[in-house]
Design an enzyme around this catalytic site. Structure first.
Site, PDB file in Angstrom:
ATOM      1  CE1 TYR A 134      11.465  62.866 -17.171  1.00 18.58           C
ATOM      2  CE2 TYR A 134      12.807  62.494 -19.064  1.00 18.58           C
ATOM      3  CZ  TYR A 134      11.941  63.285 -18.500  1.00 18.58           C
ATOM      4  OH  TYR A 134      11.842  64.398 -18.944  1.00 18.58           O
ATOM      5  CD  GLU A 192       9.243  65.302 -16.934  1.00 20.28           C
ATOM      6  OE1 GLU A 192       9.919  66.043 -17.371  1.00 20.28           O
ATOM      7  OE2 GLU A 192       8.389  65.477 -15.969  1.00 20.28           O
TER       8      GLU A 192
END
Ligand code: GDP
Ligand code: MN
Length: 379
Positions: free
Chosen positions: A101, A189
């Site tokens: 991530y 993101e």
């Protein structure tokens, strides 16, 4: 404003972030065509503005162009968390060895952009944050100094990245940060940023939220807005320059000023009911804007009563009253209404509404109590 995955990834790619080759399709035939052009295994991904599409069955692999067409047929029209799928993204499938991530977010409390990384990629990051917060490494960027290389390395080492991936990772972190800053985003993101079988990094999923207040500086990004993804109420509100947020309660509220609107919602709760919406008609609202606001509120079937809380300053009570009457001419409704009109031209405003079927109140407390009673059929 949220961008779709395909839009987010294309934006990332403009800053150099590696993304899979792919294209968008709105029909199974188109999906088949894209898959044939890409060749090999592809992934068919629903384009809706929610996370967790994978778990919901909205992300599927297809080994051939024909299969891609069939899978697209299943996914198009599917309902994912209340949203209908109108588009799919067909991407060359990635050979995934690991999922990490990487995200940039506005940390308002720290007054800094925070960059976060986690080895627990692919999953819902909110869940990682709630259950295993130690798995998220965060650095905050000092706006005077900028994003430093050592901070990118801190993220890379913090998530235990293999040595040979540290340099490409820090490059991507910088690219994502640049993208975030130059687009006036509040969130950018990559989840997952995958490590491929041949040890390369690839952004497989992307999410971008743009700051609406800065959109005027980015006409190219503003043009990416997908009207399909807005509710009718949201589109109408935006068109009339109203700040509107749909909520779960039964009391519709029309208020001038965001702070007063929040206070109005609090007072409704104080008297035991829930607001159906937040709605700020803004300062100096004219009659047509008021009428649009009332149409939006009354289009919501949850609304059992409407409370107008107008504190006339720049906004004139008589203009608001005219707007209410104008709306009544267009809409036939038996939803009970309560008005509290005070301030500039309050006498004129009250006189205009004298003939209308509306309860009146002199204070917010009285208005809220009456609206709650009206919603329960006790007024
Ligand atoms: P989300 O569920 O809405 O976050 O959608 P993602 O794009 O993140 O996809 C969910 C999951 O599907 C990823 O975490 C991957 O495990 C898997 N996935 C997505 N794209 C590919 C791909 O190209 N190949 C493989 N093997 N899996 C993929
Ligand atoms: Mn994802």
């Amino acid at each position: 404003m949220k961008l779709q995955e395909y839009q987010s990834k294309r934006l990332f790619a403009q800053f150099g972030v590696p993304i899979p080759d792919g294209d968008v399709a709105t029909t199974p035939a188109e999906a088949r065509e894209v898959a044939a052009r890409l060749g090999g295994t592809v992934v068919v991904k629903s384009q809706v503005l929610v996370g967790g599409r994978g778990k919901a069955g909205g992300v599927k692999l297809a080994k051939s162009a024909d299969e891609a067409g069939r899978v697209a047929d299943q996914i198009l029209g599917m309902d994912i968390k209340g949203l209908t799928v109108h588009k799919v993204l067909i991407d060359q499938a990635a050979d995934i060895a690991d999922e990490i991530y990487l995200g940039a977010v506005m940390d308002r409390a720290a007054r800094r952009v925070a960059l976060m990384a986690s080895a627990a990629g692919g999953m819902d990051i909110e869940e990682v944050a709630a259950t295993t917060p130690e798995k998220i490494i965060t650095v905050r960027i000092d706006p005077a100094v900028g994003f430093q290389d050592y901070q990118a390395r801190q993220l890379a080492f913090g998530i235990g990245l293999a040595k040979e991936l540290v340099r490409p990772f820090t490059t991507i972190a910088h690219q994502l940060f640049d993208c975030f800053l130059s687009s006036d985003a509040t969130l950018a993101e990559i989840n997952p940023l995958v490590v491929t079988g041949d040890n390369k990094l690839l952004a497989v999923d992307g999410k971008v939220v743009l700051d609406d207040s800065a959109l005027f500086r980015h006409p190219d990004l503003a043009a990416l807005r997908d009207a399909d993804e807005e509710t009718e109420a949201e589109t109408e509100a935006r068109r009339h320059g109203l700040s509107y947020v749909d909520l779960d309660g039964e009391i519709g509220c029309m208020v001038n000023g965001a702070g007063l609107a929040m206070a109005t919602m609090d007072v409704i709760k104080l008297y035991g009911a829930e607001p159906a919406n937040f709605l700020d008609i803004g300062g100096g609202a004219q009659a047509d804007k008021v009428a649009a606001a009332l149409r939006i509120i009354l289009a919501d079937p949850k609304v059992k009563a409407v409370l107008f809380n107008i504190f006339g300053g720049i906004t004139r009570c008589d203009e608001v009253a005219k707007g209410i009457l104008e709306a009544f001419e267009q809409i036939d409704t038996d939803v009970p209404m309560v008005t509290r009109l005070v301030g500039t031209n309050q006498e004129e405003g009250r006189a205009i509404l004298a003939g209308a079927q509306m309860a009146t109140a002199n204070s917010l407390a009285e208005g809220a109590q009456k609206a709650v009673a009206a919603a329960r059929g006790n007024l």
